[in-house]
Motif scaffolding. Structure first.
Motif, PDB file in Angstrom:
ATOM      1  N   ALA A 445       0.809  -1.220   0.000  1.00  0.00           N
ATOM      2  CA  ALA A 445       0.000   0.000   0.000  1.00  0.00           C
ATOM      3  C   ALA A 445       0.843   1.271   0.000  1.00  0.00           C
ATOM      4  CB  ALA A 445      -0.937   0.005   1.208  1.00  0.00           C
ATOM      5  N   LEU A 446       2.157   1.162   0.227  1.00  0.00           N
ATOM      6  CA  LEU A 446       3.017   2.340   0.254  1.00  0.00           C
ATOM      7  C   LEU A 446       3.312   2.840  -1.154  1.00  0.00           C
ATOM      8  CD1 LEU A 446       5.736   1.601   2.976  1.00  0.00           C
ATOM      9  CD2 LEU A 446       4.039   3.448   3.003  1.00  0.00           C
ATOM     10  N   ALA A 447       3.288   4.152  -1.310  1.00  0.00           N
ATOM     11  CA  ALA A 447       3.720   4.773  -2.562  1.00  0.00           C
ATOM     12  C   ALA A 447       5.241   4.719  -2.646  1.00  0.00           C
ATOM     13  CB  ALA A 447       3.226   6.217  -2.620  1.00  0.00           C
ATOM     14  N   PRO A 448       5.816   4.868  -3.840  1.00  0.00           N
ATOM     15  CA  PRO A 448       7.286   4.927  -3.946  1.00  0.00           C
ATOM     16  C   PRO A 448       7.851   6.022  -3.045  1.00  0.00           C
ATOM     17  CG  PRO A 448       6.292   4.705  -6.108  1.00  0.00           C
ATOM     18  CD  PRO A 448       5.158   4.920  -5.152  1.00  0.00           C
ATOM     19  N   GLY A 449       8.839   5.659  -2.248  1.00  0.00           N
ATOM     20  CA  GLY A 449       9.414   6.603  -1.301  1.00  0.00           C
ATOM     21  C   GLY A 449       8.611   6.769  -0.025  1.00  0.00           C
ATOM     22  N   GLY A 450       7.536   5.965   0.151  1.00  0.00           N
ATOM     23  CA  GLY A 450       6.701   6.091   1.338  1.00  0.00           C
ATOM     24  C   GLY A 450       7.354   5.512   2.572  1.00  0.00           C
ATOM     25  N   ARG A 451       6.843   5.886   3.735  1.00  0.00           N
ATOM     26  CA  ARG A 451       7.378   5.449   5.021  1.00  0.00           C
ATOM     27  C   ARG A 451       6.291   4.782   5.858  1.00  0.00           C
ATOM     28  NH1 ARG A 451       7.644   9.820   2.533  1.00  0.00           N
ATOM     29  NH2 ARG A 451       6.940  11.093   4.287  1.00  0.00           N
ATOM     30  N   LEU A 452       6.721   3.796   6.626  1.00  0.00           N
ATOM     31  CA  LEU A 452       5.842   3.084   7.557  1.00  0.00           C
ATOM     32  C   LEU A 452       6.376   3.275   8.961  1.00  0.00           C
ATOM     33  CD1 LEU A 452       3.659   0.954   8.401  1.00  0.00           C
ATOM     34  CD2 LEU A 452       5.354  -0.807   7.859  1.00  0.00           C
ATOM     35  N   SER A 453       5.543   3.793   9.856  1.00  0.00           N
ATOM     36  CA  SER A 453       5.917   3.984  11.257  1.00  0.00           C
ATOM     37  C   SER A 453       5.195   2.951  12.112  1.00  0.00           C
ATOM     38  CB  SER A 453       5.554   5.402  11.723  1.00  0.00           C
ATOM     39  OG  SER A 453       5.900   5.590  13.076  1.00  0.00           O
ATOM     40  N   VAL A 454       5.958   2.248  12.945  1.00  0.00           N
ATOM     41  CA  VAL A 454       5.415   1.116  13.704  1.00  0.00           C
ATOM     42  C   VAL A 454       5.726   1.290  15.176  1.00  0.00           C
ATOM     43  CG1 VAL A 454       5.506  -1.381  14.047  1.00  0.00           C
ATOM     44  CG2 VAL A 454       5.685  -0.436  11.743  1.00  0.00           C
ATOM     45  N   HIS A 455       4.700   1.186  15.996  1.00  0.00           N
ATOM     46  CA  HIS A 455       4.901   1.061  17.441  1.00  0.00           C
ATOM     47  C   HIS A 455       5.205  -0.400  17.727  1.00  0.00           C
ATOM     48  CE1 HIS A 455       2.778   0.083  21.403  1.00  0.00           C
ATOM     49  NE2 HIS A 455       3.954   0.577  21.718  1.00  0.00           N
ATOM     50  N   ALA A 456       6.356  -0.672  18.364  1.00  0.00           N
ATOM     51  CA  ALA A 456       6.825  -2.047  18.522  1.00  0.00           C
ATOM     52  C   ALA A 456       6.926  -2.470  19.981  1.00  0.00           C
ATOM     53  CB  ALA A 456       8.184  -2.199  17.840  1.00  0.00           C
ATOM     54  N   GLY A 457       6.182  -1.836  20.862  1.00  0.00           N
ATOM     55  CA  GLY A 457       6.187  -2.252  22.250  1.00  0.00           C
ATOM     56  C   GLY A 457       7.313  -1.636  23.046  1.00  0.00           C
ATOM     57  N   ALA A 458       7.547  -2.196  24.225  1.00  0.00           N
ATOM     58  CA  ALA A 458       8.552  -1.669  25.145  1.00  0.00           C
ATOM     59  C   ALA A 458       9.906  -2.291  24.834  1.00  0.00           C
ATOM     60  CB  ALA A 458       8.159  -1.966  26.581  1.00  0.00           C
TER      61      ALA A 458
END
Length: 563
Positions: A445-458
């Motif tokens: 689903a990301l466009a070229p050059g897109g970024r994904l931000s993920v909360h990954a817990g403690a």
């Protein structure tokens, strides 16, 4: 004389016949047609059934159906409460089910000694099961709130309910054979058929009727009342001839007492729930509701900071939410950002940060629980905290589960930024939202050059979980840069430090892209932030610590997240 005897009583065996004949010969004053009275066999009625055998058998099978439905409701209630109160639903469900199945075997063995008085024993067991199963939810909540844990009580109730359920079938087998003798295989098949169909009814009634309409406390109470009435009616009416006067008195009194106790508990349930919430969340509960997905509690009155709890876990605290949401959103906004997708975040706080950028044209927020979105729209304090973001025309809310929505509805290459604001991966319902398959869908689903931000817990408390997220992102074709942000201090929010599960003292994040790991920086045109500064972000990037050895990606078929 022998012919007359055979005509009256049939040929029951040579030795019995000869013994009776000899007694008649030796005592000629005894009439030949009188058969000596035989003692009543265990389980044999003093008098006949009040209905025809076919009707009686149907009533027994109907009672099996009702009791099986009630038993499964108790079982599902324990599983649901274990997952809610103790977290990790796979472990808790495994403990409850394994203990209960073991206890059912023990109950079946113990029931062998009760078969001579099957009717009275069955009535007593159903009354006890109705009382224990009906009050189990209240007892577990009380242990959780005032003791601080409920695992011991959970195992105890699983054992008790399992033993009582296991004792039902042998006694019912005796009762149904008492109505009409049939081969053991046929009787077992009939009983198990009614039992399994009743279990199906109970399994469907619990999530679709009892839980949404009555809740986790009133639901078991109503089930216990049905259980007591069904078991008591069968024994006290259909098999009343098998009971002595004292048995009938005790069973009537016992069932009446059970029903009175269940009714009293139902009357006191609202006050009990309020007391539990005060003990768990403190005195400042503003909103408490149960949606179709989870329990939602919002606290904070008379100037106290807001706190949002989902299924007993602190998700948002006004004291420090800016650290979390600024760190989750703003590093991902360094670049093209016209279209943004937020997965989770029904409180509107991540959307608040995204919409601070004027060049954002569209934000799609995919939230599983519409009840959280409704609360964030309508509650004055929470709406003020999220800046009334749901009134912004650029925001579109979709009620859907994130994985299914990405799979079925997300346009490939449509989003410049994707923000994954989801519960911790160690919670079993969330594990698939941290899987390789999930991140592959997000990458699509990301466009070229897109970024994904993920909360990954403690990171501080569970470093292996944090690095497993990174390994999973890499397996999905993404490259990530990690950082750690100090969060709330560990401990519990609530009166006396009891009740609510402890929260970690920091938050771990990953910022991912397709081609190469993104540079960790704030946008040049970032709005004025309350906590996150370039210096704080550099410090966060340096605080993630070393990578553990042999970290493997998590998949749907092989989840690797452990507490």
């Amino acid at each position: 004389m022998r012919t007359a005897y055979r005509t009256l009583v049939g040929d029951k065996g040579r030795h019995r016949r000869d013994r009776i004949v000899r007694s008649v010969i030796e005592r000629p004053e005894t009439p030949a047609y009188v058969v000596p009275r035989q003692p009543r066999r265990p389980g044999q009625s003093r008098r006949g059934l009040p209905v025809r055998p076919a009707t009686g058998r149907l009533l027994v099978l109907a009672t099996v159906f009702v009791c099986a439905a009630c038993g499964l409701v108790y079982e599902l209630e324990l599983v649901a409460l274990a997952s809610y109160l103790a977290g990790d639903s796979v472990t808790q469900a495994s403990v409850v089910l394994s203990v209960m199945v073991f206890a059912m075997g023990v109950g079946s063995l113990l029931a062998k000694r009760l078969r001579p008085r099957a009717a009275a024993a069955f009535g007593l067991i159903e009354a006890a099961l109705a009382l224990v199963g009906g009050l189990s939810a209240m007892a577990l909540y009380a242990c959780f709130a005032w003791v601080g844990h409920s695992q011991v009580a959970l195992v105890g109730f699983s054992l008790a309910i399992g033993v009582l359920i296991g004792a039902e079938v042998p006694l019912l087998m005796t009762l149904i054979q008492r109505i009409r003798r049939q081969d053991a295989g046929g009787a077992v098949a009939d009983l198990f058929a009614a039992d399994y169909v009743g279990a199906l009814a109970g399994g469907l009634a619990f999530p679709f009727l009892l839980l949404p309409w009555l809740g986790q406390i009133a639901g078991p109470l109503a089930t216990g009342a049905v259980n007591a009435v069904a078991g008591g009616a069968l024994v006290l009416w259909l098999f009343r001839g098998d009971l002595s006067r004292r048995d009938r008195t005790y069973l009537l009194a016992g069932n009446a007492l059970v029903l009175v106790l269940l009714l009293l508990a139902a009357v006191l349930a609202p006050a009990f729930e309020r007391a539990v919430r005060r003990e768990v969340y403190g005195d400042e509960v503003r909103v408490a509701l149960t949606t179709g997905v989870q329990e939602v509690v919002l606290t904070g009155r008379r100037g106290e900071p807001l706190a949002l709890y989902l299924d007993g876990r602190l998700r948002v605290s006004e004291r420090d939410e800016q650290r979390y949401h600024e760190s989750l959103v703003h590093p991902a906004m360094a670049g093209r950002r016209e279209r943004v997708l937020i997965l989770g975040g029904g409180d509107g706080l991540a959307a608040r940060e995204v919409l601070r950028y004027r060049d954002v044209r569209e934000v799609v927020l995919v939230e599983l629980d519409p009840g959280v979105v409704r609360l964030a729209r309508t509650d004055p304090e929470l709406s003020a905290l999220n800046g009334g973001v749901f009134a912004d025309p650029r925001l579109r809310v979709v009620d859907a589960e994130a994985f299914d929505w990405l799979r079925r509805s997300a346009e490939p290459g449509a989003y410049d930024v994707i923000v994954s604001d989801l519960p911790d991966p160690v919670l079993t319902p969330s594990v698939k939202l941290y899987s390789q398959e999930f991140y592959a869908l997000a990458a699509r689903a990301l466009a070229p050059g897109g970024r994904l931000s993920v909360h990954a817990g403690a990171l501080r408390g569970r470093p292996r979980v944090y690095w497993t997220v990174e390994a999973t992102l890499r397996a999905a074709g993404l490259r990530a840069t990690g950082f750690r942000v100090p969060g709330r201090d560990g401990g519990r929010e609530g009166r006396g430090g009891r009740g609510v599960l402890p929260e970690a003292g920091d938050w771990g994040f990953w910022l991912a892209a397709r081609a190469a790991p993104p540079r960790l920086a704030l946008p040049a045109d970032a709005p004025r932030l309350r906590w996150l500064t370039p210096a704080a972000l550099r410090e966060a990037g340096a605080g993630r610590g070393p990578r553990p050895a042999k970290v493997r990606p998590s998949t749907l078929v092989h989840p690797r997240f452990v507490p």
